[in-house]
Design an enzyme around this catalytic site. Structure first.
Site, PDB file in Angstrom:
ATOM      1  N   GLU A 364      -1.249   6.250   1.677  1.00  0.00           N
ATOM      2  CA  GLU A 364      -1.805   5.636   2.894  1.00  0.00           C
ATOM      3  C   GLU A 364      -3.192   6.193   3.217  1.00  0.00           C
ATOM      4  O   GLU A 364      -3.543   6.386   4.382  1.00  0.00           O
ATOM      5  CB  GLU A 364      -0.861   5.828   4.080  1.00  0.00           C
ATOM      6  CG  GLU A 364       0.472   5.131   3.914  1.00  0.00           C
ATOM      7  CD  GLU A 364       1.301   5.105   5.198  1.00  0.00           C
ATOM      8  OE1 GLU A 364       0.951   5.817   6.162  1.00  0.00           O
ATOM      9  OE2 GLU A 364       2.305   4.368   5.235  1.00  0.00           O
ATOM     10  N   ASN A 419       3.608   0.609   1.279  1.00  0.00           N
ATOM     11  CA  ASN A 419       4.467   1.066   2.365  1.00  0.00           C
ATOM     12  C   ASN A 419       4.504  -0.046   3.409  1.00  0.00           C
ATOM     13  O   ASN A 419       3.483  -0.341   4.028  1.00  0.00           O
ATOM     14  CB  ASN A 419       3.918   2.337   3.006  1.00  0.00           C
ATOM     15  CG  ASN A 419       3.844   3.504   2.042  1.00  0.00           C
ATOM     16  OD1 ASN A 419       4.338   3.429   0.927  1.00  0.00           O
ATOM     17  ND2 ASN A 419       3.234   4.591   2.473  1.00  0.00           N
ATOM     18  N   TYR A 425       7.746  -1.193  12.989  1.00  0.00           N
ATOM     19  CA  TYR A 425       6.563  -0.927  13.799  1.00  0.00           C
ATOM     20  C   TYR A 425       5.956  -2.198  14.371  1.00  0.00           C
ATOM     21  O   TYR A 425       5.389  -2.184  15.464  1.00  0.00           O
ATOM     22  CB  TYR A 425       5.508  -0.186  12.971  1.00  0.00           C
ATOM     23  CG  TYR A 425       5.862   1.258  12.709  1.00  0.00           C
ATOM     24  CD1 TYR A 425       6.233   2.103  13.749  1.00  0.00           C
ATOM     25  CD2 TYR A 425       5.827   1.777  11.426  1.00  0.00           C
ATOM     26  CE1 TYR A 425       6.567   3.423  13.510  1.00  0.00           C
ATOM     27  CE2 TYR A 425       6.152   3.104  11.177  1.00  0.00           C
ATOM     28  CZ  TYR A 425       6.526   3.922  12.225  1.00  0.00           C
ATOM     29  OH  TYR A 425       6.858   5.227  11.986  1.00  0.00           O
TER      30      TYR A 425
END
Length: 745
Positions: A364, A419, A425
């Protein structure tokens, strides 16, 4: 002969910075500790993002018996994050990176009395990774410290923490043979190298031919050979290795030894409740037993180099591993050399492990950094380094979900994974399916996988109508049911890894009813409780041990006339009994659902057994003939049990906002974030609230909040949805709505 002494006891710990000159004074003071040790085992797990990040010292006197031998080295298996080692006040070495081993030579530096002093530092800086990430950066000497005594002629010990021996097997599957090259590094003239009963004398390296090779064949047969090397003076090293072949195909996924071998697994952090990252061998072994129970074929060991003991366990148990360095979240222009040194050490120290299939470049990394020239160059250098050091393995990356699929960074590693957290989220579960369908259609020649996915769950919270953001065990289970089905329908995914196997410390977090924990684990932080979602994957992946699991054991009090009873099993037929009376039978795979009336307190029992009409259970023959069962109690209550509800305020106001008479000419919490931000006044109000919410999820959330792609995704969500997941209280929700209702569109 080589002698290794583990320095476990006799350490004096000083919490705070001192000078190397005054360190010997603390031999009669400080705190007596044994290794492994971390100073953040409590404050790094209790929330508040206020755990101690600074310098501490470990001081110990070395005895004459410990320092005997011709040449003496000291080895640190893990010192987090930056360490400086002093002997009698003189600095021996500085090491930057908290997850790899390093050594220093003591030969010729010993006196009559020898005081070892080690400063360890985990403070915030701009050069040593990790610095921004969703986990606690524990400080300490959290792995073993060892003295290594060797003869004058000995194998290399200093360069990148090398084991002194490197084994490269090349397998010819058609001929059932392997060519095994063994390289060594030493200061002697010759070396005797032995593989599979054959010994050769060479200067540095030798190649061996193995007929009828016994393959390291994953979980089915993780066979290990041993290569040993011995010098004339008696120093000897050895390494276990496995003969196997890894391949990937953009349409068919991962192959082991020429056959399709789907990598379906989990990720693991190396910490434990109350212990931090100072784990013992028995802790690693206990984690492996849970992984074996789950039936995973693969592990992503995130986000750094793990203990050698754990890679050994992966070798022995046939797990296929993704190994990576902590180049994570935010690119630091001053950290390039540290990424390269950590990668050199990872590959040098872990090369011989047959379980490792890929080297991970970063995780990330574009979450809080732009894809610019410096970041791309850093990745190219890492990728080239991996290929230079190891021509047998592929490189990969874990890409943040908002990274554009045409980004140039995706062209650097050999293969990629994303991811994705749609359905937790932000967004809906179906967006995970859409993402991979669109990606695979647009890039059919690229290899793609799913490196993280998950949803937080506190086992104390429950609901019969679970929804995103409620932190219930039931929503986590529904989330993973969807994701498991999505994965099974897309065989081209080269590897998939649940985030995470265990809950873990993230001291910046304060959500879901717990402080300082990321609760996406399938198992609790202390390993005492397997959440329902754990048994979903066990039902899908464990084809050796028959079992049945009743979901909702902790959801006892239910305020409803009828309720769903859900069962997970790796058998094909499930029969349900209520108070001893059969209530239904279902035949299928993995997930079985029943509805029963609730009239009082009931004893529920599920019984599962094989059914040849669907599939034969491939486990033990005797076990196939026996049914397995599980039991629990549920109780009808008149009112919902509020102890099961995480966000009571949001639950109370949800229905009000669904039916309220809102002024359509003004803004409200029913509007999307994008619509609200289109108005300067409404946008200013929302941005202030969003900044406060991000702070509750730690510094990582704060650092990624300005990512344009993330903001675009959040823009599609309604404000009430965002508030509910953030855990906003009733008055805050109502007050925000009042303010927005006072702003005309």
């Amino acid at each position: 002969m080589r002698k290794i002494t583990v320095l476990k006891d006799g350490w004096h710990f000083v919490h705070g910075d001192i000078s190397p000159e005054t360190a010997p004074e603390y031999l009669n003071g400080g705190e007596s500790v044994t290794l492994p040790h971390t100073w953040n085992s409590i404050d790094g797990q209790d929330g508040g993002n206020d755990y101690y990040r600074g310098t501490c010292w470990y001081i110990r006197e070395l005895t004459p018996a410990e320092t005997s031998g011709e040449c003496l080295f000291i080895e640190f298996a893990g010192a987090a994050m930056t360490a400086e080692v002093y002997l009698n006040g003189a600095k021996l070495v500085r090491h930057e990176g908290g997850f790899s081993a390093f050594r220093a030579e003591l030969t010729g530096k010993l006196g009559e009395k020898n005081i070892l002093a080690v400063s360890v530092n985990n403070e915030d800086n701009t050069t040593v990774y990790p610095q921004k990430a969703d986990f606690t950066f524990y400080g300490g000497l959290y792995r073993e410290v060892r003295l290594i005594s060797v003869p004058a002629e000995h194998f290399e010990l200093l360069k990148d923490g090398t084991p002194g021996i490197k084994v490269t097997p090349e397998v010819d599957l058609a001929a059932h043979t392997a060519m095994v090259t063994v390289e060594t590094w030493h200061n002697a003239g010759s070396v005797e190298i032995t593989v599979n009963g054959e010994t050769r004398t060479a200067e540095r390296s030798a190649t061996f031919f193995i007929r009828d090779v016994h393959l390291w064949d994953g979980m089915d047969d993780p066979y290990l050979y041993t290569a040993s090397a011995k010098l004339p003076g008696g120093d000897e090293v050895s390494a276990r290795f496995g003969c196997r072949r890894f391949e990937v195909d953009p349409q068919k996924g991962f192959f082991l030894n020429g056959r399709s071998y789907p990598l379906r697994g989990v990720s693991r952090h190396q910490d434990l409740k109350g212990k931090g990252n100072a784990l013992l061998a028995e802790d690693h072994a206990a984690d492996m037993e849970i992984i074996r129970e789950l039936g995973a074929t693969s592990l992503r060991l995130a986000h750094y180099q793990h203990a050698q003991e754990f890679y050994d366990l992966c070798d022995e148990n046939g797990l296929i591993v993704w190994a990576e360095i902590p180049y994570i979240t935010m690119h630091m222009p001053g950290g390039r050399e540290n990424t390269l040194s950590q990668m050199r050490e990872l590959i040098t120290q872990c090369y011989n492990h047959p379980s490792i299939a890929v080297w991970g470049l970063s995780n990330e990394i574009t979450a809080a950094s732009a894809v610019d020239g410096d970041l791309l160059e850093n990745h190219r250098l890492l990728n080239d380094l991996c290929h230079h050091m190891d021509s047998t393995r592929l490189t990969t990356m874990a890409d943040v979900f908002m990274l554009e699929t045409d980004s140039p960074i995706l062209d650097i590693p050999d293969i990629n994974s994303y991811n994705l957290y749609f359905g937790w989220y932000l967004g809906e579960l179906e967006q995970n399916d859409e993402f991979f369908d669109e990606y695979h259609e647009a890039h059919p020649d690229r290899v793609i996988g799913l490196s993280e996915y998950g949803a937080d769950a506190n086992p104390a919270f429950h609901s019969s109508v679970p929804e995103r953001g409620d932190y219930t065990e039931e929503y986590q289970a529904l989330y993973h049911e969807h994701m498991l089905k999505m994965i099974e329908e897309r065989p081209y995914l080269w590897a998939t890894h649940v985030w995470n196997l265990f809950d873990f410390a993230a001291d910046g977090r304060d959500e879901g009813g717990k402080h300082g924990e990321n609760q996406k684990g399938l198992v609790t932080f202390d390993r005492s409780l397997r959440k329902d979602a754990f048994y979903l994957y066990k039902a899908a992946w464990n084809r050796k041990t028959p079992f049945v699991h009743l979901c909702g054991k902790r959801y006892v009090n239910r305020a409803e006339d009828t309720t769903e009873i859900k069962v997970y099993s790796n058998l094909n037929t499930v029969r349900l009994y209520v108070d001893g009376v059969q209530a239904g039978e279902e035949t299928g795979r993995t997930v079985f659902r029943f509805r029963i009336p609730l009239t009082g307190e009931h004893l529920i029992r599920a019984e599962a057994f094989p059914s040849g009409s669907v599939q034969e259970f491939p486990g033990d023959a005797d076990a196939r003939e026996q049914a397995v069962s599980d039991s629990m109690c549920v109780r009808r209550v008149s009112e919902p049990d509020e102890s099961y509800i995480f966000n009571k305020a949001a639950a109370a106001v949800t229905n009000w906002f669904d039916s309220a008479d809102l002024d359509p000419d003004c803004f409200s919490v029913q509007d999307t974030l994008e619509v609200l931000r289109s108005n300067p006044r409404a946008g200013a109000v929302i941005d202030a609230m969003m900044a406060k919410s991000a702070a509750s999820r730690g510094d990582v959330a704060d650092s990624v909040k300005d990512n344009p792609a993330l903001q675009k995704m959040l823009g599609r969500m309604t404000m009430i949805s965002l508030l509910k997941q953030a855990g906003a209280d009733e008055e805050s929700i109502l007050q925000l709505n009042r303010v927005l209702q006072g702003i005309h569109r």
